[in-house]
Enzyme design. Structure first.
Site, PDB file in Angstrom:
ATOM      1  N   ARG A  91      -3.331   1.341  20.384  1.00  0.00           N
ATOM      2  CA  ARG A  91      -2.847   2.348  19.429  1.00  0.00           C
ATOM      3  C   ARG A  91      -1.519   3.000  19.830  1.00  0.00           C
ATOM      4  NH1 ARG A  91      -0.675   4.818  16.409  1.00  0.00           N
ATOM      5  NH2 ARG A  91      -1.333   6.154  14.686  1.00  0.00           N
ATOM      6  N   ARG A 129      -3.054  -2.737  -7.536  1.00  0.00           N
ATOM      7  CA  ARG A 129      -2.504  -3.413  -6.367  1.00  0.00           C
ATOM      8  C   ARG A 129      -1.532  -4.507  -6.795  1.00  0.00           C
ATOM      9  NH1 ARG A 129      -2.929  -0.011  -2.792  1.00  0.00           N
ATOM     10  NH2 ARG A 129      -3.878  -0.382  -0.745  1.00  0.00           N
ATOM     11  N   CYS A 142     -11.256  -3.756  20.308  1.00  0.00           N
ATOM     12  CA  CYS A 142     -11.223  -4.471  21.593  1.00  0.00           C
ATOM     13  C   CYS A 142     -12.615  -4.660  22.182  1.00  0.00           C
ATOM     14  CB  CYS A 142     -10.307  -3.759  22.586  1.00  0.00           C
ATOM     15  SG  CYS A 142     -11.021  -2.264  23.313  1.00  0.00           S
ATOM     16  N   CYS A 192     -10.315   2.204  17.800  1.00  0.00           N
ATOM     17  CA  CYS A 192     -10.066   1.559  19.091  1.00  0.00           C
ATOM     18  C   CYS A 192      -8.814   2.135  19.743  1.00  0.00           C
ATOM     19  CB  CYS A 192      -9.887   0.058  18.856  1.00  0.00           C
ATOM     20  SG  CYS A 192      -9.395  -0.873  20.310  1.00  0.00           S
ATOM     21  N   CYS A 233     -12.919  -0.513  25.104  1.00  0.00           N
ATOM     22  CA  CYS A 233     -12.408   0.834  25.402  1.00  0.00           C
ATOM     23  C   CYS A 233     -13.504   1.869  25.149  1.00  0.00           C
ATOM     24  CB  CYS A 233     -11.166   1.135  24.555  1.00  0.00           C
ATOM     25  SG  CYS A 233     -11.514   1.440  22.812  1.00  0.00           S
ATOM     26  N   CYS A 245      -6.628  -3.405   4.049  1.00  0.00           N
ATOM     27  CA  CYS A 245      -6.525  -1.927   3.993  1.00  0.00           C
ATOM     28  C   CYS A 245      -7.415  -1.336   2.904  1.00  0.00           C
ATOM     29  CB  CYS A 245      -5.082  -1.450   3.838  1.00  0.00           C
ATOM     30  SG  CYS A 245      -4.963   0.358   3.863  1.00  0.00           S
ATOM     31  N   HIS A 250       0.834  -4.098   5.901  1.00  0.00           N
ATOM     32  CA  HIS A 250      -0.392  -4.060   6.715  1.00  0.00           C
ATOM     33  C   HIS A 250      -1.611  -4.545   5.927  1.00  0.00           C
ATOM     34  CE1 HIS A 250      -0.239  -0.258   4.562  1.00  0.00           C
ATOM     35  NE2 HIS A 250      -1.560  -0.181   4.697  1.00  0.00           N
ATOM     36  N   GLU A 251      -1.369  -5.273   4.823  1.00  0.00           N
ATOM     37  CA  GLU A 251      -2.495  -5.745   4.000  1.00  0.00           C
ATOM     38  C   GLU A 251      -2.312  -7.249   3.778  1.00  0.00           C
ATOM     39  OE1 GLU A 251      -4.633  -2.825   0.938  1.00  0.00           O
ATOM     40  OE2 GLU A 251      -3.173  -4.043  -0.105  1.00  0.00           O
ATOM     41  N   CYS A 302     -14.416   2.070  21.393  1.00  0.00           N
ATOM     42  CA  CYS A 302     -15.243   0.958  20.920  1.00  0.00           C
ATOM     43  C   CYS A 302     -16.654   1.043  21.480  1.00  0.00           C
ATOM     44  CB  CYS A 302     -14.606  -0.380  21.305  1.00  0.00           C
ATOM     45  SG  CYS A 302     -13.197  -0.828  20.254  1.00  0.00           S
ATOM     46  N   CYS A 346       0.857  -1.192   0.000  1.00  0.00           N
ATOM     47  CA  CYS A 346       0.000   0.000   0.000  1.00  0.00           C
ATOM     48  C   CYS A 346       0.892   1.241   0.000  1.00  0.00           C
ATOM     49  CB  CYS A 346      -0.869  -0.045   1.251  1.00  0.00           C
ATOM     50  SG  CYS A 346      -1.817   1.441   1.598  1.00  0.00           S
ATOM     51  N   HIS A 347       0.369   2.360  -0.464  1.00  0.00           N
ATOM     52  CA  HIS A 347       1.168   3.594  -0.465  1.00  0.00           C
ATOM     53  C   HIS A 347       1.637   3.973   0.935  1.00  0.00           C
ATOM     54  CE1 HIS A 347      -0.098   4.293  -4.653  1.00  0.00           C
ATOM     55  NE2 HIS A 347       1.046   4.946  -4.697  1.00  0.00           N
ATOM     56  N   THR A 348       0.922   3.555   1.957  1.00  0.00           N
ATOM     57  CA  THR A 348       1.348   3.892   3.320  1.00  0.00           C
ATOM     58  C   THR A 348       2.649   3.172   3.685  1.00  0.00           C
ATOM     59  OG1 THR A 348      -0.956   4.202   3.895  1.00  0.00           O
ATOM     60  CG2 THR A 348       0.581   4.040   5.725  1.00  0.00           C
TER      61      THR A 348
HETATM   62  N1  AHE Z   1       1.452   7.639  10.925  1.00  0.00           N
HETATM   63  C1  AHE Z   1       0.913   8.563   9.968  1.00  0.00           C
HETATM   64  C2  AHE Z   1      -0.590   8.437   9.865  1.00  0.00           C
HETATM   65  C3  AHE Z   1      -0.920   7.455   8.870  1.00  0.00           C
HETATM   66  C4  AHE Z   1      -2.419   7.294   8.719  1.00  0.00           C
HETATM   67  O1  AHE Z   1      -3.173   8.277   8.646  1.00  0.00           O
HETATM   68  N2  AHE Z   1      -2.813   6.067   8.655  1.00  0.00           N
HETATM   69  C5  AHE Z   1      -4.166   5.718   8.351  1.00  0.00           C
HETATM   70  C6  AHE Z   1      -4.129   4.420   7.675  1.00  0.00           C
HETATM   71  S1  AHE Z   1      -3.273   4.469   6.166  1.00  0.00           S
HETATM   72  C7  AHE Z   1      -3.570   2.966   5.508  1.00  0.00           C
HETATM   73  O2  AHE Z   1      -2.900   2.826   4.371  1.00  0.00           O
HETATM   74  C8  AHE Z   1      -4.995   5.517   9.597  1.00  0.00           C
HETATM   75  O3  AHE Z   1      -5.932   4.765   9.611  1.00  0.00           O
HETATM   76  N3  AHE Z   1      -4.700   6.199  10.626  1.00  0.00           N
HETATM   77  C9  AHE Z   1      -5.389   6.068  11.859  1.00  0.00           C
HETATM   78  C10 AHE Z   1      -4.422   5.822  12.951  1.00  0.00           C
HETATM   79  O4  AHE Z   1      -4.862   5.615  14.076  1.00  0.00           O
HETATM   80  O5  AHE Z   1      -3.224   5.844  12.662  1.00  0.00           O
HETATM   81  C11 AHE Z   1       1.229   9.978  10.324  1.00  0.00           C
HETATM   82  O6  AHE Z   1       1.190  10.820   9.421  1.00  0.00           O
HETATM   83  O7  AHE Z   1       1.528  10.226  11.518  1.00  0.00           O
HETATM   84 ZN    ZN Z   2      -2.803   0.902   3.510  1.00  0.00          ZN
END
Ligand code: AHE
Ligand code: ZN
Length: 375
Positions: free
Chosen positions: A115, A370, A97, A111, A100, A174, A67-68, A103, A45-47
């Site tokens: 985190r 993808r 969970c 959740c 919390c 994802c 993460h996928e 949730c 994923c781009h993340t």
């Molecule tokens: N760590 C990054 C934030 C990244 C971000 O926003 N992640 C998304 C998911 S990206 C999936 O490809 C997300 O869901 N964030 C919610 C979370 O709790 O992280 C930054 O910029 O700090």
């Molecule tokens: Zn992703």
């Protein structure tokens, strides 16, 4: 193998901006309320690229990204009841969970249970299960699917129907779920007009889901002309190339012109803050709602004239589509098996773990939706 340290291959990123390196890693057994998973398939994923590149302010190194994923439970720690050895599972970067404040609120999928440790690359007990020659390696997003074995918290994993090919449903970890949730969790899209900015996997998922719920007009926007046929295949009625507008014409003004005042709903699926602004400003006065899905780089900020909001547009966002993974992903898998939700159509590239860096390059080419990695 239960209770033992496992040795396996993983793609490790040793530092910001470095390519991934295939290493032999030691994976500790799962502790209480943890699950060790044999990962069979993972999307890129781009993340993952965002964190690899060093742009993620939460990024830590060395790390095992990914993460996928999709895999099979190899062993479980004490107290795990939600999944069993042999279950087919999808790791969840958004835990659930059910205990919390978040949730229980019924208002969000965010959740709070794991985190903070997840953001520091650790398991909930503040330690890592990954090491190389005694050096600890960080976890990523609570999932680290670029390893043949990973350990996740029991609140961060969901079992799915064994009839579903993991090679495909790993993508529910994802992109596809994020897009699906961003649409189905908003009321009013049925019968409404929608503009989708960015036609990658997320944008195509938003188009497909808008079509599924019965949006009356779906306009796809991208700067890559090659995305027109993709967008139409997923259900877009129109395609606008925002790089080919007449000199000086802004995309928001063009969309307002062709929609008699703007869209009912818009979605940013790019992570570009200028596009986010255009998506908000393309909304109809009085009721238009714009959803931010894309992740913007560190230090980026959004802006618009407050008048845009005063005059009734709403700016919102969602993470993982607002989806509670343990509760909702099994149903999404059934929708996939029943032909309601597309997954196969997103897979354009395949790679092996040894070639995972090529998969990162694939992502930058305009023809990749993808890439799925065979672990
Ligand atoms: N760590 C990054 C934030 C990244 C971000 O926003 N992640 C998304 C998911 S990206 C999936 O490809 C997300 O869901 N964030 C919610 C979370 O709790 O992280 C930054 O910029 O700090
Ligand atoms: Zn992703």
């Amino acid at each position: 193998t239960e209770g033992k340290i496992l040795k396996c291959k993983a793609a490790v990123c040793w530092g910001a901006g470095q390519p991934l390196k295939i290493e032999e890693v030691e994976v500790d057994p799962p502790r209480a309320h943890e699950v060790r998973i044999k990962i069979l398939w993972t999307g890129i994923c781009h993340t993952d690229e965002y964190t690899r590149s060093g742009k993620d302010p939460e990024g830590l190194f060395p790390v095992i990204l990914g993460h996928e994923g999709g895999g099979v439970v190899e062993s479980i720690g004490e107290g795990v009841t939600s999944v069993a050895v042999g279950d087919h599972v999808i790791p969840l970067y958004t835990a659930e969970c059910r205990e919390c404040k978040f949730c229980k609120s019924g208002k969000t999928n965010l959740c709070g249970k794991v985190r903070s440790t997840q953001g520091r690359g650790l398991m909930p007990d503040e330690t890592s299960r990954f090491s190389i020659n005694g050096q600890s390696i960080h976890h990523f997003m609570g999932t680290s699917t670029f390893s043949q074995y990973t350990v996740v918290a029991d609140v961060s994993v969901v079992a799915v129907d064994k009839k579903a090919p993991l090679e495909k449903v790993c993508l529910l970890g994802c992109g596809i779920t994020t897009a699906w949730g961003a649409v189905v969790k908003q009321s009013g899209i049925k019968g409404s007009s929608v503009a989708v900015f960015g036609c990658g996997a997320i944008g195509l998922g938003v188009i497909a889901t808008s079509s599924l719920v019965g949006a009356s007009r779906i306009i796809a926007v991208d700067v890559n002309p090659g995305k027109e046929s993709w967008a139409k295949k997923f259900g877009a009625h129109e395609f606008v190339n925002s790089a080919k507008l007449p000199e000086g014409k802004r995309i928001q003004d063009h969309l307002i012109d062709i929609t008699d005042g703007g869209l009912d709903f818009t979605f940013d699926c790019t992570g570009n803050v200028n596009v986010m602004r255009a998506a908000l400003e393309a909304c109809h006065k009085g009721w238009g709602v714009s959803t931010i899905i894309g992740v913007a780089a560190a230090g980026q900020e959004i802006s618009t004239r407050p008048f845009q909001l005063v005059t009734g547009r709403t700016w919102r966002g969602s993470a993982f589509g607002g989806v509670k993974g343990r509760t909702e992903i099994p149903g999404l898998v059934e929708d996939y098996l029943g032909g309601k939700v597309k997954i196969d159509e997103y897979v354009t590239h395949h790679r092996t773990l040894a070639d995972i860096n090529e998969g990162f390059h694939d992502m930058h080419a305009g023809d990749c939706i993808r890439c799925v990695v065979d672990m």
